[in-house]
Design an enzyme around this catalytic site. Structure first.
Site, PDB file in Angstrom:
ATOM      1  N   LYS A   1      -5.557  -5.775  -5.814  1.00  0.00           N
ATOM      2  CA  LYS A   1      -5.758  -4.673  -4.877  1.00  0.00           C
ATOM      3  C   LYS A   1      -7.107  -4.759  -4.154  1.00  0.00           C
ATOM      4  O   LYS A   1      -8.111  -5.191  -4.741  1.00  0.00           O
ATOM      5  CB  LYS A   1      -5.697  -3.328  -5.623  1.00  0.00           C
ATOM      6  CG  LYS A   1      -4.341  -2.991  -6.209  1.00  0.00           C
ATOM      7  CD  LYS A   1      -4.375  -1.623  -6.887  1.00  0.00           C
ATOM      8  CE  LYS A   1      -3.051  -1.289  -7.566  1.00  0.00           C
ATOM      9  NZ  LYS A   1      -1.957  -1.093  -6.599  1.00  0.00           N
TER      10      LYS A   1
ATOM     11  N   GLY B   1      -0.615   7.097 -11.084  1.00  0.00           N
ATOM     12  CA  GLY B   1      -1.321   7.547 -12.272  1.00  0.00           C
ATOM     13  C   GLY B   1      -0.857   8.863 -12.839  1.00  0.00           C
ATOM     14  O   GLY B   1      -1.514   9.429 -13.706  1.00  0.00           O
TER      15      GLY B   1
END
Length: 386
Positions: free
Chosen positions: A136, A208
């Site tokens: 990322k 998340g």
């Protein structure tokens, strides 16, 4: 051309082929369990077009970038933070791993600024597995992307999970030879990322949280917008493209407002990567026409953000996703090895409820989820990007 240094001794020990550079996958071990009779008939009898220009088959072409992304279709890509987790993911059947410093749940809990992972950690993960390794970067952070490209990662995720670096623009992805994946909440975001050069789109979901509701919201919004195009004529589609292009004018309008000038942006104004507003709108228009014709995005579209159970993964596939990213859902659960294998099986057999039920049995508790409605808007990672 640059890339990672090959450890020949490691290759001999692992018995795998060396990974080609910049987005081309390494050869994989043959799957001895392939059922030839169940291969889709759509894949049979397809001839290579005679007009194919072989001179264009080189590193960094859109053909190769999208081709690499398509190779992940029907699979699961797992977030990992260590070489050990990467090995568990590969053993479980992941088609690729995403190397990062912390899984999204830990990034959310820690707060502060989330950046590209330590290259040493990424290198360790690259050395540990034979499947493709992705990593990322922050939205708009060209330097982080160049650093990862120089290391030879297989794909870069320009990710809202990390803290955005550029408040106005995403990375001009066509300037890179490595393919990119980007998140999208709706068709407008997806089309803009494809215009910029993304080879894969994924839902943003709400990373998340272990809560799949936002990923479902995003894929339904994209699917419905695509269905709506079918009844729209070319003039209306061009109007939609112009609206989608407005996101690229924010910087110019902000500067002109600060100068006390008219904030109007003309077709001839440069708005993104040396492209005029008219050129951007025309590109978006042609992407929308292609989407209308093929009734889907022209690149693979994966689910991501909140997938925590085999049933979550199967549901996203039923909604038309081409594959699934799983972040915190595996290594924040009670039994990561078993859950990882179960999610892989659920994606592979998403249309067989008995298999989904069987693989969901006795795999331990999933990660503790978050109610999206209890998250303040400023804490919602999906709001990052434009």
């Amino acid at each position: 051309m640059t890339g990672r240094r090959v450890d020949l001794d490691l290759c001999k020990r692992k018995s795998f082929a060396v990974r080609p550079l910049h987005g081309l996958p390494r050869f994989r071990k043959p799957d001895r369990n392939i059922d030839i009779e169940n291969i889709s008939s759509n894949s049979r009898g397809k001839r290579v077009p005679l007009e194919l220009d072989l001179k264009k088959l080189k590193f960094g072409t859109e053909l190769l970038k999208r081709g690499f992304a398509k190779m992940q279709k029907g699979g699961v890509i797992m977030d990992v933070t260590t070489a050990e987790q990467a090995a568990i993911s590969e053993e479980a059947g992941a088609v690729a791993v995403m190397a990062l410093e912390r899984v999204p749940a830990d990034i959310r809990a820690a707060g502060g600024v989330a950046r590209m992972a330590d290259p040493q950690r990424i290198q360790e993960i690259m050395n540990a597995v034979t499947v493709p390794v992705m990593a990322k970067v922050r939205i708009g952070h060209i330097a982080e992307a160049r650093a990862l490209e120089s290391m030879g990662v297989d794909m870069i995720d320009e990710s809202e999970v990390l803290t955005p670096a550029d408040p106005f623009f995403h990375i001009p992805k066509r300037m890179f030879s490595v393919p990119f994946v980007c998140g999208a909440r709706n068709l407008g975001e997806a089309v803009r990322r494809i215009h910029e050069g993304a080879a894969m789109i994924r839902t943003k979901g709400e990373p998340g949280t272990g809560n799949v509701v936002e990923a479902v919201r995003h894929i339904r919004l994209v699917n419905q917008a695509i269905a709506e195009l079918e009844s729209r004529d070319d003039d209306l589609i061009r109007s939609i493209a112009r609206k989608y292009a407005d996101s690229y004018t924010v910087l110019l309008r902000t500067v002109r407002e600060a100068n006390g000038e008219s904030t109007k942006v003309t077709d001839a104004d440069i708005v993104f990567a040396d492209q005029t507003l008219d050129e951007v709108a025309e590109s978006l228009y042609h992407i929308l026409l292609e989407i209308k014709k093929i009734k889907r995005l022209p690149v693979v579209n994966f689910a991501a953000g909140g997938v925590a159970t085999p049933a979550d993964a199967a549901m996203m596939m039923m909604l038309g996703c081409d594959g699934v990213f799983v972040g915190s859902g595996i290594f924040k659960s009670d039994n990561p090895e078993t859950r990882a294998k179960a999610i892989v099986e659920a994606v592979l057999h998403y249309d067989d409820p008995q298999v989904v039920a069987d693989v969901s049995k006795g795999i331990g508790a999933p990660m503790k989820g978050l109610d999206i409605n209890q998250l303040p808007e400023e804490e919602r990672l999906q709001e990052r990007g434009w």
